[in-house]
Design a protein around this motif. Structure first.
Motif, PDB file in Angstrom:
ATOM      1  N   ALA A  16       0.699  -1.312   0.071  1.00 50.27           N
ATOM      2  CA  ALA A  16       0.124   0.045  -0.029  1.00 50.27           C
ATOM      3  C   ALA A  16       0.820   1.237   0.011  1.00 50.27           C
ATOM      4  O   ALA A  16       0.524   2.118  -0.767  1.00 50.27           O
ATOM      5  CB  ALA A  16      -0.916  -0.131   1.080  1.00 50.27           C
ATOM      6  N   ARG A  29      -0.543  -0.762 -10.418  1.00 52.02           N
ATOM      7  CA  ARG A  29      -0.941  -1.680  -9.481  1.00 52.02           C
ATOM      8  C   ARG A  29      -2.625  -1.358  -9.050  1.00 52.02           C
ATOM      9  O   ARG A  29      -3.253  -2.264  -8.951  1.00 52.02           O
ATOM     10  CB  ARG A  29      -0.145  -1.436  -8.151  1.00 52.02           C
ATOM     11  CG  ARG A  29      -0.737  -2.372  -7.217  1.00 52.02           C
ATOM     12  CD  ARG A  29      -0.326  -2.007  -5.544  1.00 52.02           C
ATOM     13  NE  ARG A  29      -0.991  -0.470  -5.421  1.00 52.02           N
ATOM     14  CZ  ARG A  29      -0.136   0.237  -4.740  1.00 52.02           C
ATOM     15  NH1 ARG A  29       0.826  -0.005  -3.863  1.00 52.02           N
ATOM     16  NH2 ARG A  29      -0.812   1.509  -4.413  1.00 52.02           N
ATOM     17  N   ASP A  30      -2.951  -0.207  -9.053  1.00 53.77           N
ATOM     18  CA  ASP A  30      -4.242   0.394  -8.695  1.00 53.77           C
ATOM     19  C   ASP A  30      -5.020   0.402  -9.952  1.00 53.77           C
ATOM     20  O   ASP A  30      -6.348   0.691  -9.450  1.00 53.77           O
ATOM     21  CB  ASP A  30      -4.028   1.784  -7.784  1.00 53.77           C
ATOM     22  CG  ASP A  30      -3.356   1.791  -6.603  1.00 53.77           C
ATOM     23  OD1 ASP A  30      -3.012   0.639  -6.165  1.00 53.77           O
ATOM     24  OD2 ASP A  30      -3.271   3.011  -6.121  1.00 53.77           O
ATOM     25  N   VAL A  64      -9.016  -5.059  -7.377  1.00 48.63           N
ATOM     26  CA  VAL A  64      -8.917  -3.963  -7.219  1.00 48.63           C
ATOM     27  C   VAL A  64     -10.451  -3.335  -7.457  1.00 48.63           C
ATOM     28  O   VAL A  64     -10.973  -3.533  -8.082  1.00 48.63           O
ATOM     29  CB  VAL A  64      -8.005  -3.018  -8.418  1.00 48.63           C
ATOM     30  CG1 VAL A  64      -8.111  -1.673  -8.398  1.00 48.63           C
ATOM     31  CG2 VAL A  64      -6.678  -3.581  -8.435  1.00 48.63           C
ATOM     32  N   ARG A  66     -12.013   0.409  -7.064  1.00 46.20           N
ATOM     33  CA  ARG A  66     -11.735   1.910  -6.948  1.00 46.20           C
ATOM     34  C   ARG A  66     -13.003   2.747  -6.545  1.00 46.20           C
ATOM     35  O   ARG A  66     -14.323   2.428  -6.976  1.00 46.20           O
ATOM     36  CB  ARG A  66     -11.345   2.425  -8.338  1.00 46.20           C
ATOM     37  CG  ARG A  66     -10.235   2.076  -9.037  1.00 46.20           C
ATOM     38  CD  ARG A  66      -9.027   2.168  -8.267  1.00 46.20           C
ATOM     39  NE  ARG A  66      -9.041   3.658  -7.983  1.00 46.20           N
ATOM     40  CZ  ARG A  66      -8.029   4.609  -8.468  1.00 46.20           C
ATOM     41  NH1 ARG A  66      -7.131   4.104  -9.031  1.00 46.20           N
ATOM     42  NH2 ARG A  66      -8.215   5.969  -8.229  1.00 46.20           N
ATOM     43  N   THR A  71      -8.511   3.373  -3.238  1.00 48.24           N
ATOM     44  CA  THR A  71      -8.567   2.106  -3.948  1.00 48.24           C
ATOM     45  C   THR A  71      -8.388   1.046  -2.728  1.00 48.24           C
ATOM     46  O   THR A  71      -7.839   1.293  -1.836  1.00 48.24           O
ATOM     47  CB  THR A  71      -7.316   2.036  -4.613  1.00 48.24           C
ATOM     48  OG1 THR A  71      -7.227   2.844  -5.739  1.00 48.24           O
ATOM     49  CG2 THR A  71      -7.118   0.600  -5.414  1.00 48.24           C
ATOM     50  N   LEU A  73      -7.276  -2.940  -2.270  1.00 44.81           N
ATOM     51  CA  LEU A  73      -6.548  -4.098  -2.981  1.00 44.81           C
ATOM     52  C   LEU A  73      -6.770  -5.377  -2.125  1.00 44.81           C
ATOM     53  O   LEU A  73      -6.629  -5.118  -0.811  1.00 44.81           O
ATOM     54  CB  LEU A  73      -4.897  -4.000  -2.895  1.00 44.81           C
ATOM     55  CG  LEU A  73      -4.434  -2.614  -3.622  1.00 44.81           C
ATOM     56  CD1 LEU A  73      -3.102  -2.285  -3.338  1.00 44.81           C
ATOM     57  CD2 LEU A  73      -4.910  -2.602  -5.293  1.00 44.81           C
ATOM     58  N   THR A  90      -5.761   2.112  -0.017  1.00 44.42           N
ATOM     59  CA  THR A  90      -5.020   3.308  -0.117  1.00 44.42           C
ATOM     60  C   THR A  90      -5.738   4.527  -0.612  1.00 44.42           C
ATOM     61  O   THR A  90      -6.676   4.411  -1.175  1.00 44.42           O
ATOM     62  CB  THR A  90      -3.899   2.962  -1.363  1.00 44.42           C
ATOM     63  OG1 THR A  90      -4.803   2.917  -2.638  1.00 44.42           O
ATOM     64  CG2 THR A  90      -3.170   1.761  -1.295  1.00 44.42           C
TER      65      THR A  90
END
Length: 138
Positions: A16, A29-30, A64, A66, A71, A73, A90
């Motif tokens: 993160a 990654r996000d 993921v 959003r 975000t 994970l 995150t």
């Protein structure tokens, strides 16, 4: 994989915080790399959905979700003797880890209740409830 909750928490925190890799890699990654289609994590049409993500799907090693600028994970797993769930947000770096070592049916039966107790607003609660419901059908 063999790990402890503490070590996996340190790993998730490093992920993160994007420790050891670039901001560009963290942005990638996000990003949802592949849509999950009808296997969406959050069923936004369900009355039990606490919040519907703006976008959800497979990322780089994680599911993921959003939610605006935030975000989540997530990674989980299951086999004949375990069920696990781990997720982190995150930029908040809030998350949970649940590792259950039990026969799959028992662990799966316990998971929705544990999620509800630990994080009642979890976006993953509905997914585990659906998974359990489908497992109980003949």
């Amino acid at each position: 994989m063999v790990t402890t909750v503490r070590d996996y928490a340190l790993f998730l925190k490093a992920v993160a915080a994007a420790e050891g890799y670039s901001a560009a890699m963290a942005a990638d990654r996000d990003r949802v790399q592949t849509d999950k289609g009808d296997q969406a994590i959050v069923d936004c049409a369900s009355p039990s959905a606490t919040a519907c993500p703006d976008h959800q799907g497979y990322g780089l090693g994680f599911n993921v979700l959003r939610f605006g600028d935030a975000t989540v994970l997530e990674h989980g797993g299951a086999d004949w003797s375990e069920v696990s769930l781990a997720y982190i947000g995150t930029p908040s770096q809030d998350g949970i880890i649940i590792f259950l070592n039990a026969p799959n049916a028992r662990a799966l039966a316990a998971m929705p209740e544990l999620i509800a107790q630990i994080d009642p607003g979890s976006p993953f609660l509905g997914e585990y409830q659906r998974w359990l419901s489908n497992a109980r059908q003949p």
